[in-house]
Design an enzyme around this catalytic site. Structure first.
Site, short mmCIF file in Angstrom:
data_model
loop_
_atom_site.label_atom_id
_atom_site.label_comp_id
_atom_site.label_asym_id
_atom_site.label_seq_id
_atom_site.Cartn_x
_atom_site.Cartn_y
_atom_site.Cartn_z
CG MET A 92 40.61 -27.75 3.37
SD MET A 92 39.40 -27.76 3.59
CE MET A 92 38.64 -29.72 3.57
NE ARG A 93 46.12 -29.83 8.90
CZ ARG A 93 46.46 -31.44 8.68
NH1 ARG A 93 45.30 -32.15 7.34
NH2 ARG A 93 46.35 -32.44 9.68
CG HIS A 111 31.19 -23.97 7.23
ND1 HIS A 111 32.14 -25.55 7.36
CD2 HIS A 111 29.88 -24.68 7.12
CE1 HIS A 111 31.15 -26.48 7.07
NE2 HIS A 111 30.04 -26.31 7.28
C1 GRF Z 1 34.34 -22.71 0.84
O1 GRF Z 1 33.19 -23.09 0.00
C2 GRF Z 1 34.59 -22.11 1.38
O2 GRF Z 1 33.41 -21.81 2.69
C3 GRF Z 1 35.17 -23.26 2.47
O3 GRF Z 1 36.46 -23.58 1.47
C4 GRF Z 1 36.02 -23.29 0.05
C5 GRF Z 1 37.07 -22.68 0.12
O4 GRF Z 1 37.00 -22.08 -1.74
N1 GRF Z 1 35.56 -23.77 3.03
P1 GRF Z 1 38.03 -20.91 -1.63
O5 GRF Z 1 39.21 -21.91 -1.73
O6 GRF Z 1 38.08 -20.23 -1.65
O7 GRF Z 1 38.15 -20.76 -3.51
#
Ligand code: GRF
Length: 205
Positions: A92-93, A111
């Protein structure tokens, strides 16, 4: 067979990390995960990595005042582990342009929408609000613009009228776990490359 050394960058649950780890167990899989980096020490995915015996590194973004410094710490860790490909999975960065350019063509992300629709956050709610009948997920090369790089793999998922963001997310996640390993396999085997800003696929023999 020599395998491409991969790092996975996470911030949370780590279910895509787990799907990649499972895929890497296949004897003919062209990649191996050698490092998991998280910007959060409480990321559940760190336990997933530990259980799989993969090295972990926590690099808390809050310790860095500049995005470039945080990215430089990630870059150092990737180089120290001799990594050649990076998979971001719920990381998330947002990276600095410098980092993205440095790792250009070797940086993948997943995504949970059919990009270019619904980039950014609250993705499933965006899809519900738009009233689309089909959503899905996308694996793409990372470019400096958020959630907009050349597409490597996509899967479509129907949206039902009774869906909430949670039920839609769960259905899409199943497909994420299927296409991320497939996309990694293609890139690690050299069957798709980033060239002049496009994903170029080698014709299958
Ligand atoms: C997933 O839905 C991915 O597409 C999004 O964040 C979520 C991460 O889930 N970018 P995880 O940590 O892989 O369970």
């Amino acid at each position: 067979m020599s395998r491409v050394r991969v790092a996975v960058l996470i911030s949370g649950r780590g279910s895509n990390l787990e799907a990649l780890l499972v895929a890497c167990k296949a004897p003919d899989f062209p990649a191996e995960i050698v490092l998991v980096i998280s910007n959060r020490e409480d990321a559940q995915g760190l336990q997933v990595a530990k259980d799989a015996g993969v090295a972990i590194k926590v690099i808390p973004h809050k310790q860095y005042s500049m995005r470039e410094e945080f990215d430089a710490a990630i870059d150092d860790a990737l180089r120290a582990a001799n990594v050649s490909l990076v998979c971001e999975a719920g990381f998330m960065r947002i990276h600095s342009e410098w980092f993205v350019k440095t790792w250009e063509g070797r940086l993948l992300n997943i995504h949970p929408s059919l990009l270019p629709a619904f980039p950014g956050i609250r993705v499933h709610q965006q899809a519900l609000d738009a009233g689309v009948k089909i959503s899905g997920c996308t694996v793409h090369f990372i470019v400096p613009e958020l959630d907009s790089g050349p597409i490597i793999a996509q899967a479509a998922v129907p949206v039902s009228p009774s869906d909430t963001a949670g039920t839609l997310a769960a259905r899409i996640l199943v497909e994420e776990h299927r296409i991320y390993p497939e996309a990694l396999k293609l890139v690690a085997a050299g069957k798709v490359k980033l060239k002049n800003g496009k994903a170029v696929f080698l014709p299958s023999p």
